[in-house]
Design a protein around this motif. Structure first.
Motif, PDB file in Angstrom:
ATOM      1  N   THR A  32     -21.409  83.452  71.379  1.00  0.00           N
ATOM      2  CA  THR A  32     -22.413  84.077  70.491  1.00  0.00           C
ATOM      3  C   THR A  32     -21.824  84.268  69.094  1.00  0.00           C
ATOM      4  O   THR A  32     -22.459  83.938  68.087  1.00  0.00           O
ATOM      5  CB  THR A  32     -22.841  85.460  71.044  1.00  0.00           C
ATOM      6  OG1 THR A  32     -23.332  85.286  72.357  1.00  0.00           O
ATOM      7  CG2 THR A  32     -23.914  86.097  70.190  1.00  0.00           C
ATOM      8  N   ASN A  33     -20.610  84.804  69.028  1.00  0.00           N
ATOM      9  CA  ASN A  33     -19.975  85.024  67.723  1.00  0.00           C
ATOM     10  C   ASN A  33     -19.723  83.697  67.001  1.00  0.00           C
ATOM     11  O   ASN A  33     -19.968  83.596  65.798  1.00  0.00           O
ATOM     12  CB  ASN A  33     -18.636  85.749  67.895  1.00  0.00           C
ATOM     13  CG  ASN A  33     -18.814  87.249  68.112  1.00  0.00           C
ATOM     14  OD1 ASN A  33     -19.904  87.774  67.930  1.00  0.00           O
ATOM     15  ND2 ASN A  33     -17.753  87.916  68.509  1.00  0.00           N
ATOM     16  N   ALA A  34     -19.240  82.708  67.737  1.00  0.00           N
ATOM     17  CA  ALA A  34     -18.935  81.414  67.102  1.00  0.00           C
ATOM     18  C   ALA A  34     -20.207  80.806  66.501  1.00  0.00           C
ATOM     19  O   ALA A  34     -20.176  80.251  65.398  1.00  0.00           O
ATOM     20  CB  ALA A  34     -18.312  80.467  68.123  1.00  0.00           C
ATOM     21  N   LEU A  35     -21.335  80.954  67.212  1.00  0.00           N
ATOM     22  CA  LEU A  35     -22.596  80.408  66.685  1.00  0.00           C
ATOM     23  C   LEU A  35     -23.100  81.261  65.509  1.00  0.00           C
ATOM     24  O   LEU A  35     -23.652  80.751  64.552  1.00  0.00           O
ATOM     25  CB  LEU A  35     -23.661  80.350  67.781  1.00  0.00           C
ATOM     26  CG  LEU A  35     -23.368  79.422  68.972  1.00  0.00           C
ATOM     27  CD1 LEU A  35     -24.484  79.506  70.008  1.00  0.00           C
ATOM     28  CD2 LEU A  35     -23.183  77.976  68.520  1.00  0.00           C
ATOM     29  N   LYS A  36     -22.867  82.575  65.622  1.00  0.00           N
ATOM     30  CA  LYS A  36     -23.388  83.491  64.585  1.00  0.00           C
ATOM     31  C   LYS A  36     -22.594  83.397  63.280  1.00  0.00           C
ATOM     32  O   LYS A  36     -23.163  83.391  62.204  1.00  0.00           O
ATOM     33  CB  LYS A  36     -23.315  84.918  65.153  1.00  0.00           C
ATOM     34  CG  LYS A  36     -23.758  86.017  64.231  1.00  0.00           C
ATOM     35  CD  LYS A  36     -24.245  87.215  65.052  1.00  0.00           C
ATOM     36  CE  LYS A  36     -23.325  88.375  64.991  1.00  0.00           C
ATOM     37  NZ  LYS A  36     -23.738  89.548  65.763  1.00  0.00           N
ATOM     38  N   TYR A  37     -21.261  83.323  63.399  1.00  0.00           N
ATOM     39  CA  TYR A  37     -20.408  83.333  62.200  1.00  0.00           C
ATOM     40  C   TYR A  37     -19.887  81.921  61.874  1.00  0.00           C
ATOM     41  O   TYR A  37     -18.994  81.779  61.052  1.00  0.00           O
ATOM     42  CB  TYR A  37     -19.230  84.301  62.400  1.00  0.00           C
ATOM     43  CG  TYR A  37     -19.675  85.702  62.757  1.00  0.00           C
ATOM     44  CD1 TYR A  37     -20.347  86.485  61.824  1.00  0.00           C
ATOM     45  CD2 TYR A  37     -19.454  86.238  64.031  1.00  0.00           C
ATOM     46  CE1 TYR A  37     -20.785  87.764  62.155  1.00  0.00           C
ATOM     47  CE2 TYR A  37     -19.886  87.512  64.359  1.00  0.00           C
ATOM     48  CZ  TYR A  37     -20.551  88.266  63.414  1.00  0.00           C
ATOM     49  OH  TYR A  37     -20.994  89.536  63.741  1.00  0.00           O
ATOM     50  N   LEU A  94     -19.726  95.603  68.952  1.00  0.00           N
ATOM     51  CA  LEU A  94     -19.292  95.996  70.302  1.00  0.00           C
ATOM     52  C   LEU A  94     -18.792  94.821  71.138  1.00  0.00           C
ATOM     53  O   LEU A  94     -18.021  95.002  72.073  1.00  0.00           O
ATOM     54  CB  LEU A  94     -20.460  96.666  71.045  1.00  0.00           C
ATOM     55  CG  LEU A  94     -20.876  98.028  70.508  1.00  0.00           C
ATOM     56  CD1 LEU A  94     -22.052  98.576  71.299  1.00  0.00           C
ATOM     57  CD2 LEU A  94     -19.703  98.999  70.567  1.00  0.00           C
ATOM     58  N   GLY A  95     -19.257  93.603  70.812  1.00  0.00           N
ATOM     59  CA  GLY A  95     -18.946  92.439  71.647  1.00  0.00           C
ATOM     60  C   GLY A  95     -17.447  92.254  71.895  1.00  0.00           C
ATOM     61  O   GLY A  95     -17.008  92.112  73.042  1.00  0.00           O
ATOM     62  N   LEU A  96     -16.656  92.294  70.826  1.00  0.00           N
ATOM     63  CA  LEU A  96     -15.207  92.054  70.990  1.00  0.00           C
ATOM     64  C   LEU A  96     -14.505  93.249  71.638  1.00  0.00           C
ATOM     65  O   LEU A  96     -13.516  93.079  72.358  1.00  0.00           O
ATOM     66  CB  LEU A  96     -14.559  91.741  69.636  1.00  0.00           C
ATOM     67  CG  LEU A  96     -14.866  90.364  69.046  1.00  0.00           C
ATOM     68  CD1 LEU A  96     -14.151  90.194  67.705  1.00  0.00           C
ATOM     69  CD2 LEU A  96     -14.464  89.238  70.005  1.00  0.00           C
TER      70      LEU A  96
HETATM   71 MG   LIG Z   1     -20.569  89.755  68.479  1.00  0.00          MG
END
Ligand SMILES: [Mg+2]
Ligand SMILES: Nc1ncnc2c1ncn2[C@@H]1O[C@H](COP(=O)(O)OP(=O)(O)OP(=O)(O)O)[C@@H](O)[C@H]1O
Length: 276
Positions: free
Chosen positions: A169-174, A228-230
């Motif tokens: 999710t983070n890789a796609l978001k950032y 919160l994800g990480l």
């Molecule tokens: Mg995240």
């Protein structure tokens, strides 16, 4: 005479002031602890309350999508399907937020536990990647995966799925719509998952703190999220006896590296530490 008396009382008055300050500090600490307890309790209750209508809404939307899928007329069908699809994506996002809040309250209240079982890490990583294929296409990212074949390990399957989901999710978001690559490798004793993107990157001073609760290194105006994800990912990895770190250059992308022991680990107690 009066001055002499006042001098004699001086140490007592100073002592009294110290005692009063100590009592105030103690009362303040008690009040703060109570405020934190009430906040955590509120988070747990609010998250549970949000979860019930949300789950029912998700079921309704799923059945609506199925009904539309099977409807005979083609006219407004694709427009309606598009709207239902957006609604499903938003409720899924909301459900993840609520689950994250529940996880955080169980972590801060020392109730977080993992349930390890025999699992194949390759299957887990490939399943998550394939679940994210439509989201990757939507944001214009090429999402690829590389695995060495089956990698047996004793892990909490759902929690390790959550680790993969958070990192992807983070890789796609950032990731600035650049390619995202998930790579799994393994030795006899360890498995390593690297999720690499070519996006905004992370400044050196932020690389440690982003694993903390509510910590973010981006402007809330540009990217949504609670930070919160990480934090949760780190706790899950730690509870498995593993490690996580990030290698990154600003504007050049990031690689999140997770290492997990493959060997059976002891059953976990509520704090995530092996129980005696
Ligand atoms: Mg995240
Ligand atoms: N792949 C990445 N590239 C650049 N920055 C990242 C990346 N992953 C995480 N970050 C930074 O770390 C911060 C914390 O990430 P984390 O996943 O915990 O929270 P979030 O994505 O902001 O919100 P959420 O709670 O929805 O996951 C992010 O706000 C961002 O600043």
């Amino acid at each position: 005479m009066r001055g002499g008396r006042s001098r004699r009382w001086k140490p007592f008055r100073a002592l009294l002031r110290i005692r009063t300050a100590e009592r105030d500090a103690h009362e303040l600490a008690t009040e703060l602890r109570e405020a934190v307890r009430i906040r955590d309790e509120f988070l747990t209750i609010a998250a549970h309350e949000l979860k019930t209508p949300l789950t029912s809404l998700q079921l309704q939307l799923d059945s609506l999508a199925n009904a539309l899928e099977n409807a005979p007329s083609a006219g407004p069908k694709s427009m309606l399907l598009g709207k239902v699809d957006t609604a499903i994506r938003q409720t899924t996002r909301l459900a993840v937020l609520v689950d994250d809040l529940l996880d955080v309250s169980s972590i801060t209240q020392g109730r977080f536990a993992i349930h390890p079982e025999e699992a194949d890490l390759e299957r887990i990583v490939r399943d998550v990647v394939s679940r994210f294929s439509s989201e990757a296409a939507r944001v214009g990212c090429a999402l690829t995966v590389e695995t060495p074949g089956p990698v047996a390990a004793r892990v909490d399957r759902l929690r390790i799925e959550q680790v993969c989901e958070n990192l992807i999710t983070n890789a796609l978001k950032y990731g600035c719509a650049k390619p995202v690559h998930a790579q799994l490798t393994a030795t006899d004793s360890k498995a390593r998952l690297i999720v690499r993107d070519g996006g905004i990157g992370i400044a050196p001073e932020d690389r440690e703190r982003i694993f903390g609760r509510f910590e973010r290194a981006v402007s809330a105006n540009h990217y949504g999220g609670l930070g919160l994800g990480l934090f949760i990912t780190h706790r899950i990895v730690e509870a498995h006896g593993g490690t996580i770190h990030v290698e990154s250059e600003l504007l050049q992308g990031s690689a999140f590296v997770v290492e997990l022991p493959r060997a059976p680990i002891q059953a976990e107690g509520p704090s995530g530490k092996p129980s005696a």
